[in-house]
Design a protein around this motif. Structure first.
Motif, PDB file in Angstrom:
ATOM      1  N   ASP A  42      43.257  31.363  19.570  1.00 26.16           N
ATOM      2  CA  ASP A  42      43.519  32.771  19.830  1.00 26.16           C
ATOM      3  C   ASP A  42      45.005  33.005  19.612  1.00 26.16           C
ATOM      4  O   ASP A  42      45.835  32.306  20.168  1.00 26.16           O
ATOM      5  N   LEU A  46      43.944  41.574  28.499  1.00 22.24           N
ATOM      6  CA  LEU A  46      42.747  40.983  29.090  1.00 22.24           C
ATOM      7  C   LEU A  46      42.279  41.775  30.304  1.00 22.24           C
ATOM      8  O   LEU A  46      41.089  41.962  30.516  1.00 22.24           O
ATOM      9  N   ARG A  94      31.440  28.193  38.556  1.00 23.29           N
ATOM     10  CA  ARG A  94      32.757  27.537  38.557  1.00 23.29           C
ATOM     11  C   ARG A  94      33.905  28.552  38.496  1.00 23.29           C
ATOM     12  O   ARG A  94      34.808  28.522  39.317  1.00 23.29           O
ATOM     13  N   ARG A 134      32.988  28.937  28.026  1.00 18.52           N
ATOM     14  CA  ARG A 134      34.320  29.566  27.967  1.00 18.52           C
ATOM     15  C   ARG A 134      34.687  29.910  26.525  1.00 18.52           C
ATOM     16  O   ARG A 134      35.220  30.989  26.240  1.00 18.52           O
ATOM     17  N   ARG A 149      35.369  33.683  24.958  1.00 14.27           N
ATOM     18  CA  ARG A 149      36.634  33.978  24.294  1.00 14.27           C
ATOM     19  C   ARG A 149      36.395  34.454  22.857  1.00 14.27           C
ATOM     20  O   ARG A 149      37.020  35.380  22.372  1.00 14.27           O
ATOM     21  N   ARG A 186      43.162  17.507  23.346  1.00 16.20           N
ATOM     22  CA  ARG A 186      42.079  18.469  23.144  1.00 16.20           C
ATOM     23  C   ARG A 186      40.900  18.165  24.068  1.00 16.20           C
ATOM     24  O   ARG A 186      40.273  19.075  24.598  1.00 16.20           O
ATOM     25  N   ASN A 230      39.952  21.346  29.070  1.00 18.69           N
ATOM     26  CA  ASN A 230      39.134  21.928  30.134  1.00 18.69           C
ATOM     27  C   ASN A 230      39.566  21.406  31.506  1.00 18.69           C
ATOM     28  O   ASN A 230      39.673  22.153  32.474  1.00 18.69           O
ATOM     29  N   ASP A 231      39.781  20.093  31.580  1.00 20.98           N
ATOM     30  CA  ASP A 231      40.239  19.510  32.847  1.00 20.98           C
ATOM     31  C   ASP A 231      41.625  20.050  33.205  1.00 20.98           C
ATOM     32  O   ASP A 231      41.950  20.228  34.377  1.00 20.98           O
ATOM     33  N   VAL A 270      42.742  23.067  32.544  1.00 26.52           N
ATOM     34  CA  VAL A 270      42.512  24.416  33.087  1.00 26.52           C
ATOM     35  C   VAL A 270      41.962  24.341  34.513  1.00 26.52           C
ATOM     36  O   VAL A 270      42.302  25.152  35.372  1.00 26.52           O
ATOM     37  N   ASP A 271      41.120  23.332  34.758  1.00 27.22           N
ATOM     38  CA  ASP A 271      40.469  23.213  36.074  1.00 27.22           C
ATOM     39  C   ASP A 271      41.316  22.448  37.086  1.00 27.22           C
ATOM     40  O   ASP A 271      40.850  22.166  38.190  1.00 27.22           O
ATOM     41  N   GLU A 315      47.177  24.563  17.213  1.00 24.18           N
ATOM     42  CA  GLU A 315      45.763  24.720  17.552  1.00 24.18           C
ATOM     43  C   GLU A 315      45.573  24.657  19.064  1.00 24.18           C
ATOM     44  O   GLU A 315      44.946  25.517  19.669  1.00 24.18           O
ATOM     45  N   PRO A 337      47.638  27.724  21.576  1.00 28.69           N
ATOM     46  CA  PRO A 337      46.949  28.999  21.820  1.00 28.69           C
ATOM     47  C   PRO A 337      45.641  28.821  22.578  1.00 28.69           C
ATOM     48  O   PRO A 337      45.290  29.650  23.418  1.00 28.69           O
ATOM     49  N   LEU A 338      44.916  27.733  22.277  1.00 22.23           N
ATOM     50  CA  LEU A 338      43.637  27.515  22.966  1.00 22.23           C
ATOM     51  C   LEU A 338      43.876  27.275  24.458  1.00 22.23           C
ATOM     52  O   LEU A 338      43.174  27.825  25.306  1.00 22.23           O
ATOM     53  N   ARG A 372      46.396  28.339  26.285  1.00 25.38           N
ATOM     54  CA  ARG A 372      46.810  29.595  26.927  1.00 25.38           C
ATOM     55  C   ARG A 372      45.618  30.543  27.076  1.00 25.38           C
ATOM     56  O   ARG A 372      45.459  31.205  28.106  1.00 25.38           O
ATOM     57  N   ALA A 373      44.777  30.585  26.044  1.00 29.24           N
ATOM     58  CA  ALA A 373      43.614  31.481  26.104  1.00 29.24           C
ATOM     59  C   ALA A 373      42.651  31.052  27.213  1.00 29.24           C
ATOM     60  O   ALA A 373      42.116  31.901  27.935  1.00 29.24           O
ATOM     61  N   LEU A 374      42.447  29.756  27.359  1.00 27.33           N
ATOM     62  CA  LEU A 374      41.530  29.279  28.401  1.00 27.33           C
ATOM     63  C   LEU A 374      42.093  29.573  29.796  1.00 27.33           C
ATOM     64  O   LEU A 374      41.357  29.979  30.699  1.00 27.33           O
ATOM     65  N   GLU A 385      44.109  32.018  30.615  1.00 33.73           N
ATOM     66  CA  GLU A 385      43.977  33.468  30.837  1.00 33.73           C
ATOM     67  C   GLU A 385      42.543  33.853  31.159  1.00 33.73           C
ATOM     68  O   GLU A 385      42.287  34.664  32.061  1.00 33.73           O
ATOM     69  N   LEU A 386      41.615  33.252  30.436  1.00 37.03           N
ATOM     70  CA  LEU A 386      40.202  33.587  30.645  1.00 37.03           C
ATOM     71  C   LEU A 386      39.747  33.202  32.047  1.00 37.03           C
ATOM     72  O   LEU A 386      39.112  33.995  32.751  1.00 37.03           O
ATOM     73  N   VAL A 387      40.106  31.998  32.467  1.00 41.65           N
ATOM     74  CA  VAL A 387      39.674  31.537  33.790  1.00 41.65           C
ATOM     75  C   VAL A 387      40.331  32.385  34.883  1.00 41.65           C
ATOM     76  O   VAL A 387      39.689  32.722  35.886  1.00 41.65           O
ATOM     77  N   GLN A 388      41.563  32.775  34.665  1.00 36.67           N
ATOM     78  CA  GLN A 388      42.222  33.661  35.635  1.00 36.67           C
ATOM     79  C   GLN A 388      41.491  35.000  35.717  1.00 36.67           C
ATOM     80  O   GLN A 388      41.263  35.533  36.805  1.00 36.67           O
TER      81      GLN A 388
END
Lengths: 197, 89
Positions: free
Chosen positions: A119, A130, A155, A184, A188, B19, B23-24, B26-27, B47, B50-51, B53-55, B57-60
Motif C-alpha cells: 500500500d 482510514l 482478534r 487482513r 486491505r 515478511r 503479522n506477529d 502487528v500483534d 515491499e 508499506p505492508l 504500516r498498512a497492517l 493502521e488496519l488493526v488500529q
C-alpha cells in the motif's frame, strides 16, 4: 453502541465465571443468569458482525445461550467459560450465515499473492483517510467469507488473544494466524480497490 | 527488497525472515530484538515497509469497531431461558 470492556475479566471481588458455571451445572439458574448478564451484550456484538440484522443477532444470541444452558454439563472448566460460550455463539452465527444465500466465496481471499502488493498510502494522511473509510472498512469485513471474517472479528475487533480466538475457532494457533493474515490482506486489498493510492 | 543498491543474499534472507513475522509484529508477538530486526528491514524494504504500516493502521482501525448495544440484550435472553428446563447432565 458503547465501547466494551476486557473479555474474560470479572470485576474485582466478583465470583469467577468458572465457579458460576460449576453452580449452573448443578442446576443453579441464578448462577447462569449472572453469566448471561456478564456476556450477553459482548456475544451479541460479535454475532451482529455475521448476521443480516440486529433482530437476527439478538435471536442468535438467545439461541446460543439456550444451547449453552442445555449443554452446561459438558463444560468441564478446561477452558475459560467465555471461550466455550463464544464457540457456541460463533457456531450459531455460522449456521445462520450458511443458511443465507449471501455467504461470500473464499476464492477472493485465497487467491495468489497479488493481494500482498504494498500500500503506497503512508503517514498521518493515511490515518485520516482510514478513519474516513470506516463504512468501507465495515463493508470490506462483511464481504469476507465466514472462515476469514471470524478470526478478524475475534482478534482485531474484539481484542481477544490469539490463543483465545484460536480456541474459539477450534484451530491450532498457526492455522488461526494464517487465516487472520489472509483476512487482513483481503480487507486491505478491498480498501485499495475503492480508494486507490 | 532494498531498491537503491544491489540486493545481496543477506537482504533476501532478511526479507524472507521479516515478511514471515509481519503479522506477529502487528500483534505484539515478537521480542524486542525481533521487533527491531523487522523494523530495520521494513525501514529499507519498499515491499515490507508499506505492508507493515498498512497492517498496523488496519488493526488500529478495526480495534475501534468493538462496541456494545445501547440496550442490553440480557433481559430478553433471560426471559427465554426461564421458559427452559434445567441443563442436561
Amino acid at each position: 453502541m458503547h465501547r466494551r470492556g476486557e473479555p474474560g475479566l470479572e470485576a474485582p471481588g466478583a465470583t469467577p465465571d468458572e465457579q458460576l458455571a460449576e453452580r449452573a451445572r448443578d442446576g443453579d439458574r441464578a448462577a447462569f443468569e449472572e453469566l448471561v448478564h456478564r456476556h450477553a451484550d459482548r456475544l451479541y456484538a460479535v454475532i451482529l458482525r455475521f448476521t443480516a440484522s440486529a433482530d437476527e443477532a439478538e435471536e442468535a444470541t438467545q439461541e446460543a445461550f439456550l444451547r449453552a444452558w442445555r449443554s452446561i454439563g459438558g463444560f468441564e472448566g478446561r477452558s475459560q467459560f467465555f471461550t466455550w460460550l463464544y464457540r457456541i455463539g460463533i457456531n450459531e452465527a455460522k449456521r445462520r450465515a450458511q443458511r443465507g444465500s449471501t455467504e461470500p466465496s473464499t476464492a477472493s481471499v485465497e487467491q495468489d499473492r497479488v493481494q500482498e502488493l504494498p500500500d503506497s498510502r503512508e503517514g498521518p494522511q493515511a490515518h485520516a483517510e482510514l478513519s474516513d473509510l470506516r463504512g468501507e472498512l465495515q463493508a470490506a469485513v462483511r464481504a469476507l467469507p465466514f472462515k476469514y471474517r471470524a478470526p478478524l472479528i475475534l482478534r482485531d475487533v474484539e481484542g481477544l488473544s490469539t490463543a483465545q480466538a484460536a480456541e474459539i475457532m477450534g484451530l491450532r494457533e498457526a492455522a488461526f494466524k494464517s487465516r487472520l493474515h489472509r483476512a487482513r490482506l483481503a480487507v486491505r486489498r478491498a480498501l485499495d480497490k475503492d480508494y486507490p493510492a | 527488497m532494498p531498491g537503491q543498491r544491489p540486493v545481496t543474499v543477506r537482504d533476501r534472507i532478511e526479507h524472507r525472515w521479516a515478511r514471515r513475522r509481519l503479522n506477529d509484529y502487528v500483534d505484539g508477538g515478537l521480542t524486542a530484538r525481533q521487533r527491531s530486526r523487522v523494523e530495520r528491514h521494513a525501514g529499507i524494504c519498499p515491499e515490507c515497509g508499506p505492508l507493515q504500516r498498512a497492517l498496523v493502521e488496519l488493526v488500529q482501525a478495526l480495534s475501534q469497531f468493538g462496541a456494545l448495544p445501547e440496550r442490553s440484550v440480557a433481559p430478553a435472553v433471560i426471559t427465554r431461558l426461564r421458559g427452559e428446563h434445567g441443563p442436561h447432565r
